[in-house]
Design an enzyme around this catalytic site. Structure first.
Site, PDB file in Angstrom:
ATOM      1  N   ASN A 139      -8.347  -3.917  -1.299  1.00 38.99           N
ATOM      2  CA  ASN A 139      -7.078  -3.698  -0.584  1.00 38.99           C
ATOM      3  C   ASN A 139      -7.264  -2.867   0.675  1.00 38.99           C
ATOM      4  O   ASN A 139      -6.514  -2.999   1.627  1.00 38.99           O
ATOM      5  CB  ASN A 139      -6.043  -2.986  -1.476  1.00 38.99           C
ATOM      6  CG  ASN A 139      -5.574  -3.844  -2.605  1.00 38.99           C
ATOM      7  OD1 ASN A 139      -6.280  -4.004  -3.594  1.00 38.99           O
ATOM      8  ND2 ASN A 139      -4.398  -4.432  -2.478  1.00 38.99           N
TER       9      ASN A 139
ATOM     10  N   LEU B 147       4.918   4.636  -3.627  1.00 37.06           N
ATOM     11  CA  LEU B 147       5.034   4.006  -4.947  1.00 37.06           C
ATOM     12  C   LEU B 147       3.892   4.403  -5.880  1.00 37.06           C
ATOM     13  O   LEU B 147       3.655   3.739  -6.901  1.00 37.06           O
ATOM     14  CB  LEU B 147       5.123   2.479  -4.803  1.00 37.06           C
ATOM     15  CG  LEU B 147       6.303   1.962  -3.968  1.00 37.06           C
ATOM     16  CD1 LEU B 147       6.329   0.449  -3.951  1.00 37.06           C
ATOM     17  CD2 LEU B 147       7.638   2.503  -4.497  1.00 37.06           C
TER      18      LEU B 147
ATOM     19  N   SER C 105      -2.045   5.777  -5.147  1.00 42.48           N
ATOM     20  CA  SER C 105      -3.253   6.594  -5.343  1.00 42.48           C
ATOM     21  C   SER C 105      -3.311   7.135  -6.777  1.00 42.48           C
ATOM     22  O   SER C 105      -4.388   7.255  -7.365  1.00 42.48           O
ATOM     23  CB  SER C 105      -3.330   7.745  -4.334  1.00 42.48           C
ATOM     24  OG  SER C 105      -2.315   8.680  -4.600  1.00 42.48           O
TER      25      SER C 105
ATOM     26  N   ASP D 192       3.147  11.849 -10.292  1.00 45.37           N
ATOM     27  CA  ASP D 192       2.762  10.441 -10.104  1.00 45.37           C
ATOM     28  C   ASP D 192       1.749  10.002 -11.159  1.00 45.37           C
ATOM     29  O   ASP D 192       1.882   8.930 -11.760  1.00 45.37           O
ATOM     30  CB  ASP D 192       2.160  10.224  -8.699  1.00 45.37           C
ATOM     31  CG  ASP D 192       3.188  10.403  -7.598  1.00 45.37           C
ATOM     32  OD1 ASP D 192       4.306  10.841  -7.885  1.00 45.37           O
ATOM     33  OD2 ASP D 192       2.859  10.109  -6.431  1.00 45.37           O
TER      34      ASP D 192
END
Ligand code: MEV
Length: 477
Positions: free
Chosen positions: A55, A143, A146, A204
């Site tokens: 990516n 979002l 990582s 996260d």
């Protein structure tokens, strides 16, 4: 060291309320997204360790013998505390990176090296392996891409080094780790996040590890108590930004104007608590008035986030466009661009929603449809067409269903019922994510795998498993 191929995946996240305030010890409410990051770890014996991140266009290979000779004593095995600036400099030296490198490509490689060198120190010799990571999540859009990356790395390396048992039993297509293993995965993933973001709160990686819908405060994680099904539109403004810089910006504003900024953080905390209370109330007896209050909370939080300095013209535009359709939006994640969420009230007629999505798309934004409350980090059996011999996936061996571009440019996000366990309830009526609705193009690792369509097939494979409840909303059935 395990000898088999490991396939791991972890979800991205959406923060409903509490971003930035959570870095300063306040509450955040966050939910896992059904967009995932996938990792394939293949042990081998060629004396190399390879990292392939299609990516972001990264392909690196190191000689294990050379890494073995480096002085990495500064990385203590099992030491899960924040890296000091000196340790970070040493890590850059080991990677052969310039001191001032701070872009996300370099940081992703550093995070991998850190986790590989630290976790694999338990082995007699550093293992030779290949790791490929690919994602359905856009990077740097708020979002949790990582965090999903760090969670996948931590889970795969800990499992490969037998620090935690591989939960996949004979005959199972997919599985999740025990609570004890998840704690360890989350701890190491937090370290990986620290290498990338400097001073993250940990929310996260927690959502990506456990999945579902969580309340997070200073490392204390609890599940939201059966939140109601909420429909949310997720919009990517596509404006790039740096979480690290935005978090640092809020910190310096707090230092400069403590009397002004501290009350803003306290107020955001109160918004999160009120939202949590309201979601609980709605679970028992949802009423139209609840949605009006949720909208008020969204507006107040968005104003606070603007006052903290993490707004952006693109996010203002998003709020204006949705407001013109009578709907309320706020940024999600670090802000400064990236993504925003819009609450879709149940009384909305389809044409109204379609018109708004059209208006957002014509601003150059992407909006798309998925569900939230997805399972946390999971391990999946390699597709039957994947050879376990150590050969890369070859086109002739891969016959995945064709990946098609999303037919719609917009999607709605649904917060489905999630039980107190933190994992979404098995829900027979739940719509499985459609393999053909993938909002972002999936990049392929270069080389033989790109010919095979392996990663793409893996994402599709996961979604098919989910749709067949092999990876249930709970992760395992
Ligand atoms: C990023 O997704 C959320 C922030 O609150 C940073 C953090 O919690 O580490 C902005």
């Amino acid at each position: 060291m395990l000898s088999e191929v490991l396939l791991v995946s972890a979800p991205g996240k959406v923060i409903l309320h509490g971003e930035h305030a959570v870095v300063h010890g306040k509450v955040a409410l966050a939910v896992a997204l059904n967009l995932r990051t996938f990792l394939r770890l293949q042990p081998h014996s060629n004396g190399k360790v390879g990292l392939n991140l299609p990516n972001i266009g990264i392909q690196r290979v190191w000689d294990v013998a050379k890494l073995q000779m480096l002085d990495t004593s500064f990385l203590k095995q099992g030491d899960v505390t924040a890296l000091t600036p000196e340790q970070m400099e040493k890590l850059k030296e080991v990677a052969g990176f310039p001191e001032d490198c701070a872009d996300h490509e370099h940081l992703a490689v550093l995070s991998f090296l850190y986790l590989y060198l630290s976790i694999c120190q338990s082995q007699r010799a550093l293992p030779s392996l290949d790791i490929a990571v690919w994602s359905e999540l856009p990077t740097g859009a708020g979002l949790g891409s990582s965090a999903a990356y760090s969670v996948c790395l931590a889970a795969a390396l800990l499992t490969a080094c037998k620090e935690i048992p591989n939960p996949l039993k004979d005959g199972e297509a997919a599985s999740r780790w025990t609570e004890e293993s998840l704690e360890l995965i989350n701890k190491w993933a937090f370290q990986g996040e620290r290498v990338i973001h400097g001073n993250p709160s940990g929310v996260d990686n927690a959502v990506s590890t456990w999945g579902g819908a969580l309340r997070y405060q200073q490392g204390k994680i609890s599940s939201l108590n059966r939140p109601p099904a909420l429909k949310i539109l997720l919009t990517n403004t596509k404006v790039p930004r740096s979480t690290k810089a935005l978090v640092a910006g809020v910190r310096s504003r707090l230092l400069k104007f403590p009397e002004i900024v501290a009350p803003l953080l306290t107020s955001i905390d109160a918004i999160s608590l009120e939202c949590e209370r309201l979601l609980g109330e709605m679970a028992a007896a949802p009423a139209p008035e609840h949605y009006l209050v949720l909208e008020e909370l969204i507006d107040m939080n968005q104003h606070h986030l603007n006052a903290l300095g993490v707004g952006h013209a693109s996010l203002d535009r998003l709020c204006q466009v949705t407001m013109a359709h009578g709907l309320h939006s706020k940024l999600t994640g670090a802000g400064g661009g990236g993504c925003g969420i819009t609450l879709l009230r149940p009384d909305l007629e389809r044409p109204e929603v379609e018109a708004m999505k059209q208006a957002l798309t014509s601003c150059g934004f992407d909006c798309w449809e998925t569900s939230i409350g997805a399972p946390g980090v999971s391990v999946t059996r390699p597709p039957p067409w994947t050879p376990l011999s150590g050969k890369p996936w070859m086109a002739s061996e891969m016959k995945p269903p064709r990946h098609e571009a999303p037919s719609r440019s917009s999607w709605a996000l649904e917060l489905s019922s999630v039980p107190a366990s933190g994992h979404p309830a098995p829900d027979a009526d739940r719509e499985a994510p459609s393999p053909s609705v993938t909002p972002f193009p999936l990049a392929m690792p270069p080389g033989p795998q790109s010919e095979s369509g392996g990663p793409e097939a893996m994402s599709v494979f996961y979604n098919v498993l989910w749709s067949r409840r092999a990876v249930g909303p709970c992760g395992v059935l």
